[in-house]
Write a protein that holds these residues in place. Structure first.
Motif, PDB file in Angstrom:
ATOM      1  N   GLN A  62      -4.958 -23.727 -31.473  1.00 44.89           N
ATOM      2  CA  GLN A  62      -5.880 -22.643 -31.141  1.00 44.89           C
ATOM      3  C   GLN A  62      -6.779 -22.310 -32.320  1.00 44.89           C
ATOM      4  O   GLN A  62      -7.972 -22.066 -32.151  1.00 44.89           O
ATOM      5  N   LYS A  63      -6.225 -22.315 -33.529  1.00 38.53           N
ATOM      6  CA  LYS A  63      -7.054 -22.082 -34.715  1.00 38.53           C
ATOM      7  C   LYS A  63      -8.113 -23.171 -34.849  1.00 38.53           C
ATOM      8  O   LYS A  63      -9.272 -22.901 -35.160  1.00 38.53           O
ATOM      9  N   ALA A  64      -7.710 -24.414 -34.622  1.00 38.24           N
ATOM     10  CA  ALA A  64      -8.656 -25.525 -34.703  1.00 38.24           C
ATOM     11  C   ALA A  64      -9.731 -25.391 -33.631  1.00 38.24           C
ATOM     12  O   ALA A  64     -10.918 -25.582 -33.904  1.00 38.24           O
ATOM     13  N   ILE A  65      -9.327 -25.056 -32.423  1.00 33.97           N
ATOM     14  CA  ILE A  65     -10.276 -24.917 -31.311  1.00 33.97           C
ATOM     15  C   ILE A  65     -11.300 -23.834 -31.623  1.00 33.97           C
ATOM     16  O   ILE A  65     -12.513 -24.039 -31.469  1.00 33.97           O
ATOM     17  N   GLU A  66     -10.843 -22.672 -32.078  1.00 31.10           N
ATOM     18  CA  GLU A  66     -11.770 -21.580 -32.397  1.00 31.10           C
ATOM     19  C   GLU A  66     -12.729 -21.978 -33.512  1.00 31.10           C
ATOM     20  O   GLU A  66     -13.933 -21.735 -33.419  1.00 31.10           O
ATOM     21  N   LEU A  67     -12.204 -22.571 -34.559  1.00 29.16           N
ATOM     22  CA  LEU A  67     -13.033 -23.013 -35.679  1.00 29.16           C
ATOM     23  C   LEU A  67     -14.082 -24.022 -35.227  1.00 29.16           C
ATOM     24  O   LEU A  67     -15.266 -23.908 -35.568  1.00 29.16           O
ATOM     25  N   GLU A  69     -15.197 -24.698 -32.087  1.00 27.55           N
ATOM     26  CA  GLU A  69     -16.161 -24.129 -31.142  1.00 27.55           C
ATOM     27  C   GLU A  69     -17.236 -23.344 -31.889  1.00 27.55           C
ATOM     28  O   GLU A  69     -18.432 -23.482 -31.591  1.00 27.55           O
ATOM     29  N   GLN A  70     -16.832 -22.521 -32.854  1.00 26.50           N
ATOM     30  CA  GLN A  70     -17.797 -21.757 -33.647  1.00 26.50           C
ATOM     31  C   GLN A  70     -18.722 -22.696 -34.416  1.00 26.50           C
ATOM     32  O   GLN A  70     -19.923 -22.445 -34.524  1.00 26.50           O
ATOM     33  N   SER A  71     -18.158 -23.762 -34.924  1.00 28.59           N
ATOM     34  CA  SER A  71     -18.946 -24.713 -35.716  1.00 28.59           C
ATOM     35  C   SER A  71     -19.985 -25.430 -34.863  1.00 28.59           C
ATOM     36  O   SER A  71     -21.124 -25.620 -35.289  1.00 28.59           O
ATOM     37  N   VAL A  72     -19.590 -25.834 -33.655  1.00 30.10           N
ATOM     38  CA  VAL A  72     -20.532 -26.496 -32.750  1.00 30.10           C
ATOM     39  C   VAL A  72     -21.662 -25.538 -32.390  1.00 30.10           C
ATOM     40  O   VAL A  72     -22.836 -25.931 -32.356  1.00 30.10           O
ATOM     41  N   GLU A  73     -21.327 -24.266 -32.153  1.00 31.02           N
ATOM     42  CA  GLU A  73     -22.362 -23.274 -31.847  1.00 31.02           C
ATOM     43  C   GLU A  73     -23.296 -23.070 -33.037  1.00 31.02           C
ATOM     44  O   GLU A  73     -24.502 -22.917 -32.869  1.00 31.02           O
ATOM     45  N   GLN A  74     -22.729 -23.083 -34.237  1.00 32.26           N
ATOM     46  CA  GLN A  74     -23.518 -22.812 -35.432  1.00 32.26           C
ATOM     47  C   GLN A  74     -24.389 -23.995 -35.844  1.00 32.26           C
ATOM     48  O   GLN A  74     -25.466 -23.813 -36.409  1.00 32.26           O
ATOM     49  N   ALA A  83     -18.803 -35.258 -34.453  1.00 29.91           N
ATOM     50  CA  ALA A  83     -17.468 -35.285 -35.073  1.00 29.91           C
ATOM     51  C   ALA A  83     -16.741 -33.974 -34.825  1.00 29.91           C
ATOM     52  O   ALA A  83     -15.520 -33.966 -34.564  1.00 29.91           O
ATOM     53  N   LEU A  84     -17.477 -32.859 -34.879  1.00 23.52           N
ATOM     54  CA  LEU A  84     -16.875 -31.557 -34.547  1.00 23.52           C
ATOM     55  C   LEU A  84     -16.403 -31.549 -33.100  1.00 23.52           C
ATOM     56  O   LEU A  84     -15.292 -31.097 -32.796  1.00 23.52           O
ATOM     57  N   LEU A  85     -17.248 -32.060 -32.205  1.00 19.36           N
ATOM     58  CA  LEU A  85     -16.880 -32.093 -30.788  1.00 19.36           C
ATOM     59  C   LEU A  85     -15.672 -32.991 -30.535  1.00 19.36           C
ATOM     60  O   LEU A  85     -14.795 -32.634 -29.742  1.00 19.36           O
ATOM     61  N   PHE A  86     -15.621 -34.132 -31.186  1.00 19.71           N
ATOM     62  CA  PHE A  86     -14.491 -35.033 -30.981  1.00 19.71           C
ATOM     63  C   PHE A  86     -13.183 -34.367 -31.406  1.00 19.71           C
ATOM     64  O   PHE A  86     -12.187 -34.404 -30.684  1.00 19.71           O
ATOM     65  N   LYS A  87     -13.195 -33.717 -32.573  1.00 16.51           N
ATOM     66  CA  LYS A  87     -11.988 -33.014 -33.024  1.00 16.51           C
ATOM     67  C   LYS A  87     -11.661 -31.861 -32.081  1.00 16.51           C
ATOM     68  O   LYS A  87     -10.486 -31.579 -31.833  1.00 16.51           O
ATOM     69  N   LEU A  88     -12.688 -31.203 -31.543  1.00 14.72           N
ATOM     70  CA  LEU A  88     -12.465 -30.141 -30.568  1.00 14.72           C
ATOM     71  C   LEU A  88     -11.770 -30.697 -29.331  1.00 14.72           C
ATOM     72  O   LEU A  88     -10.813 -30.122 -28.824  1.00 14.72           O
ATOM     73  N   GLY A  89     -12.251 -31.826 -28.841  1.00 14.45           N
ATOM     74  CA  GLY A  89     -11.617 -32.456 -27.690  1.00 14.45           C
ATOM     75  C   GLY A  89     -10.183 -32.840 -27.979  1.00 14.45           C
ATOM     76  O   GLY A  89      -9.290 -32.661 -27.145  1.00 14.45           O
ATOM     77  N   MET A  90      -9.947 -33.348 -29.165  1.00 11.86           N
ATOM     78  CA  MET A  90      -8.593 -33.731 -29.568  1.00 11.86           C
ATOM     79  C   MET A  90      -7.666 -32.515 -29.589  1.00 11.86           C
ATOM     80  O   MET A  90      -6.570 -32.536 -29.015  1.00 11.86           O
ATOM     81  N   ALA A  91      -8.106 -31.429 -30.237  1.00 10.98           N
ATOM     82  CA  ALA A  91      -7.279 -30.226 -30.322  1.00 10.98           C
ATOM     83  C   ALA A  91      -7.023 -29.628 -28.945  1.00 10.98           C
ATOM     84  O   ALA A  91      -5.909 -29.185 -28.640  1.00 10.98           O
ATOM     85  N   THR A  92      -8.053 -29.641 -28.107  1.00 10.83           N
ATOM     86  CA  THR A  92      -7.905 -29.096 -26.750  1.00 10.83           C
ATOM     87  C   THR A  92      -6.906 -29.914 -25.953  1.00 10.83           C
ATOM     88  O   THR A  92      -6.014 -29.359 -25.297  1.00 10.83           O
ATOM     89  N   TYR A  93      -7.030 -31.220 -25.998  1.00 12.70           N
ATOM     90  CA  TYR A  93      -6.098 -32.076 -25.276  1.00 12.70           C
ATOM     91  C   TYR A  93      -4.668 -31.888 -25.779  1.00 12.70           C
ATOM     92  O   TYR A  93      -3.735 -31.738 -24.985  1.00 12.70           O
ATOM     93  N   LEU A  94      -4.493 -31.873 -27.075  1.00  7.95           N
ATOM     94  CA  LEU A  94      -3.145 -31.732 -27.620  1.00  7.95           C
ATOM     95  C   LEU A  94      -2.529 -30.368 -27.313  1.00  7.95           C
ATOM     96  O   LEU A  94      -1.309 -30.251 -27.241  1.00  7.95           O
ATOM     97  N   SER A  95      -3.366 -29.361 -27.105  1.00  9.61           N
ATOM     98  CA  SER A  95      -2.834 -28.029 -26.796  1.00  9.61           C
ATOM     99  C   SER A  95      -2.421 -27.897 -25.336  1.00  9.61           C
ATOM    100  O   SER A  95      -1.585 -27.054 -25.011  1.00  9.61           O
ATOM    101  N   THR A  96      -2.984 -28.725 -24.453  1.00 11.12           N
ATOM    102  CA  THR A  96      -2.718 -28.568 -23.014  1.00 11.12           C
ATOM    103  C   THR A  96      -2.132 -29.810 -22.357  1.00 11.12           C
ATOM    104  O   THR A  96      -1.569 -29.722 -21.279  1.00 11.12           O
TER     105      THR A  96
END
Length: 127
Positions: A62-67, A69-74, A83-96
């Motif tokens: 969740q910390k990774a996802i929030e970080l 998501e904010q980074s992609v928006e910024q 690369a930010l999106l790929f890590k976001l996808g990875m963290a999201t998949y691993l969380s669910t």
């Protein structure tokens, strides 16, 4: 650290280039690294990628996802955004363990950043 003077550090992390950035925990375990000069914006993104690389193996999804998501928006237009999106996808998949959102993120990368290395990381074929 001065890798030219400190041979122990140079040997431990295979440090051969300067500037280099290493993301370590308190015990000196490396989670990510980057070699070369970075613009201020790229440096901010690489710092976020390094922090995500620390969070994800610890199950701090969740910390990774929030970080991320904010980074992609910024930084939506930065070449490192895929690369930010790929890590976001990875963290999201691993969380669910649900691959639908990962697939959506990979589709977004493929559609919006088709020339990025991450766009070529599409692990399945579609018609």
């Amino acid at each position: 650290l001065n890798i030219l003077k400190d041979r122990v550090i140079r040997a431990r992390y295979n440090a051969v280039w300067t500037p280099s950035f290493y993301f370590l925990d308190y015990n000196g375990k490396m989670y990510d690294n980057f070699q070369g000069y970075l613009s201020p914006e790229d440096f901010r993104i690489v710092l976020r990628l390094g922090l995500a690389a620390y969070y994800i193996p610890r199950g701090m999804y969740q910390k990774a996802i929030e970080l991320l998501e904010q980074s992609v928006e910024q930084f939506p237009d930065n070449p490192r955004t895929p690369a930010l999106l790929f890590k976001l996808g990875m963290a999201t998949y691993l969380s669910t363990w649900d691959n639908r959102e990962f697939r959506e993120i990979m589709s977004e990368i493929r559609d919006n950043y088709p020339n990025s290395p991450e766009a070529g990381m599409w692990p399945w074929m579609e018609d």
